[in-house]
Design a protein around this motif. Structure first.
Motif, PDB file in Angstrom:
ATOM      1  N   ASP A   4       0.797  -1.231   0.000  1.00 31.83           N
ATOM      2  CA  ASP A   4       0.000   0.000   0.000  1.00 31.83           C
ATOM      3  C   ASP A   4       0.829   1.280   0.000  1.00 31.83           C
ATOM      4  N   GLY A   5       2.134   1.179   0.061  1.00 36.04           N
ATOM      5  CA  GLY A   5       2.976   2.364  -0.018  1.00 36.04           C
ATOM      6  C   GLY A   5       3.103   2.907  -1.431  1.00 36.04           C
ATOM      7  N   ILE A   6       2.598   2.152  -2.405  1.00 33.25           N
ATOM      8  CA  ILE A   6       2.698   2.555  -3.811  1.00 33.25           C
ATOM      9  C   ILE A   6       1.328   2.435  -4.443  1.00 33.25           C
ATOM     10  N   GLY A   7       0.887   3.476  -5.117  1.00 38.06           N
ATOM     11  CA  GLY A   7      -0.378   3.338  -5.831  1.00 38.06           C
ATOM     12  C   GLY A   7      -1.070   4.641  -6.132  1.00 38.06           C
ATOM     13  N   GLU A   8      -2.083   4.518  -6.948  1.00 32.15           N
ATOM     14  CA  GLU A   8      -2.978   5.616  -7.310  1.00 32.15           C
ATOM     15  C   GLU A   8      -4.386   5.161  -6.933  1.00 32.15           C
ATOM     16  N   ILE A   9      -5.004   5.845  -6.011  1.00 28.63           N
ATOM     17  CA  ILE A   9      -6.306   5.436  -5.492  1.00 28.63           C
ATOM     18  C   ILE A   9      -7.339   5.261  -6.593  1.00 28.63           C
ATOM     19  N   PHE A  10      -7.340   6.129  -7.573  1.00 33.18           N
ATOM     20  CA  PHE A  10      -8.401   6.125  -8.565  1.00 33.18           C
ATOM     21  C   PHE A  10      -8.028   5.455  -9.883  1.00 33.18           C
ATOM     22  N   THR A  40      -1.558   2.358 -10.766  1.00 31.93           N
ATOM     23  CA  THR A  40      -1.009   1.637  -9.624  1.00 31.93           C
ATOM     24  C   THR A  40      -0.116   0.511 -10.106  1.00 31.93           C
ATOM     25  N   PHE A  41      -0.605  -0.254 -11.073  1.00 29.16           N
ATOM     26  CA  PHE A  41       0.171  -1.362 -11.614  1.00 29.16           C
ATOM     27  C   PHE A  41       1.481  -0.850 -12.221  1.00 29.16           C
ATOM     28  N   GLN A  42       1.427   0.253 -12.949  1.00 32.13           N
ATOM     29  CA  GLN A  42       2.633   0.823 -13.562  1.00 32.13           C
ATOM     30  C   GLN A  42       3.632   1.265 -12.494  1.00 32.13           C
ATOM     31  N   LYS A  43       3.136   1.922 -11.448  1.00 32.05           N
ATOM     32  CA  LYS A  43       4.015   2.385 -10.377  1.00 32.05           C
ATOM     33  C   LYS A  43       4.663   1.215  -9.645  1.00 32.05           C
ATOM     34  N   LYS A  44       3.872   0.168  -9.399  1.00 28.92           N
ATOM     35  CA  LYS A  44       4.430  -0.995  -8.704  1.00 28.92           C
ATOM     36  C   LYS A  44       5.457  -1.708  -9.575  1.00 28.92           C
ATOM     37  N   ASN A  45       5.204  -1.803 -10.864  1.00 24.50           N
ATOM     38  CA  ASN A  45       6.190  -2.399 -11.768  1.00 24.50           C
ATOM     39  C   ASN A  45       7.474  -1.586 -11.795  1.00 24.50           C
ATOM     40  N   ASN A  77      -3.479  -8.643  -1.753  1.00 24.39           N
ATOM     41  CA  ASN A  77      -4.885  -8.411  -2.071  1.00 24.39           C
ATOM     42  C   ASN A  77      -5.198  -8.523  -3.564  1.00 24.39           C
ATOM     43  N   ASN A  78      -4.172  -8.681  -4.389  1.00 26.43           N
ATOM     44  CA  ASN A  78      -4.364  -8.765  -5.838  1.00 26.43           C
ATOM     45  C   ASN A  78      -3.443  -9.868  -6.346  1.00 26.43           C
ATOM     46  N   GLN A  79      -4.016 -10.914  -6.919  1.00 25.76           N
ATOM     47  CA  GLN A  79      -3.244 -12.082  -7.332  1.00 25.76           C
ATOM     48  C   GLN A  79      -2.165 -11.728  -8.357  1.00 25.76           C
ATOM     49  N   HIS A  80      -2.491 -10.875  -9.310  1.00 27.52           N
ATOM     50  CA  HIS A  80      -1.512 -10.496 -10.325  1.00 27.52           C
ATOM     51  C   HIS A  80      -0.332  -9.748  -9.695  1.00 27.52           C
ATOM     52  N   GLN A  81      -0.629  -8.834  -8.785  1.00 29.84           N
ATOM     53  CA  GLN A  81       0.426  -8.094  -8.089  1.00 29.84           C
ATOM     54  C   GLN A  81       1.275  -9.051  -7.238  1.00 29.84           C
ATOM     55  N   LEU A  82       0.614  -9.963  -6.543  1.00 29.96           N
ATOM     56  CA  LEU A  82       1.329 -10.937  -5.717  1.00 29.96           C
ATOM     57  C   LEU A  82       2.294 -11.750  -6.565  1.00 29.96           C
ATOM     58  N   LEU A  83       1.828 -12.269  -7.698  1.00 25.82           N
ATOM     59  CA  LEU A  83       2.687 -13.086  -8.558  1.00 25.82           C
ATOM     60  C   LEU A  83       3.850 -12.267  -9.118  1.00 25.82           C
ATOM     61  N   SER A  84       3.602 -11.008  -9.434  1.00 32.42           N
ATOM     62  CA  SER A  84       4.685 -10.127  -9.898  1.00 32.42           C
ATOM     63  C   SER A  84       5.718  -9.910  -8.794  1.00 32.42           C
ATOM     64  N   ASP A  85       5.248  -9.744  -7.559  1.00 36.86           N
ATOM     65  CA  ASP A  85       6.161  -9.592  -6.421  1.00 36.86           C
ATOM     66  C   ASP A  85       6.990 -10.859  -6.222  1.00 36.86           C
ATOM     67  N   ILE A  86       6.336 -12.004  -6.289  1.00 30.72           N
ATOM     68  CA  ILE A  86       7.025 -13.287  -6.099  1.00 30.72           C
ATOM     69  C   ILE A  86       8.090 -13.479  -7.183  1.00 30.72           C
TER      70      ILE A  86
END
Length: 128
Positions: free
Chosen positions: A34-40, A45-50, A79-88
């Motif tokens: 949650d330290g990275i993201g765009e609420i709306f 958010t996905f771009q920033k996390k990548n 909380n998001n499977q795609h984000q989790l897999l990218s983190d892993i």
């Protein structure tokens, strides 16, 4: 007593920013959750996390030998499977040991599934 210091990694970050914690009881933590993201905007958010994943990967690829006495931690998404897999995927490519922070999950089963995923990718951590 261990202290957790959540820090932002940016394109100007250098080992000197973190060497002051070498040999100490401080774990420098990078937050992918949650330290990275765009609420709306989920897309932004996905771009920033990548972008942050790439910064972390590049930083440790370039400077890991200089930072062997600094303890690091990484907080992942759950909380998001795609984000989790990218983190892993990121974690499995890192050549350093780190503390892994798993945020609150919906259920014990979800938590166990995340642990199994981490184990299946042979990710080496100092602690979870």
């Amino acid at each position: 007593m261990i202290a957790y210091y959540f820090s932002k990694l940016n394109t100007d970050s250098l080992p000197a920013h973190f060497l002051k914690y070498a040999g100490s009881e401080v774990i420098v933590c990078f937050d992918l959750e949650d330290g990275i993201g765009e609420i709306f905007s989920e897309e932004k958010t996905f771009q920033k996390k990548n972008f942050q994943r790439k910064l972390i990967y590049d930083f440790f690829n370039e400077f890991s030998e200089e930072l062997t006495d600094v303890r690091f931690g990484i907080r992942i998404n759950t909380n998001n499977q795609h984000q989790l897999l990218s983190d892993i995927d990121l974690l499995s490519d890192l050549k350093i040991r780190f503390s892994l922070f798993i945020p609150k999950t919906d259920s014990q089963e979800n938590f166990i599934n995340i642990l199994n995923l981490i184990d299946s990718k042979k990710i080496k951590t100092n602690e979870i």
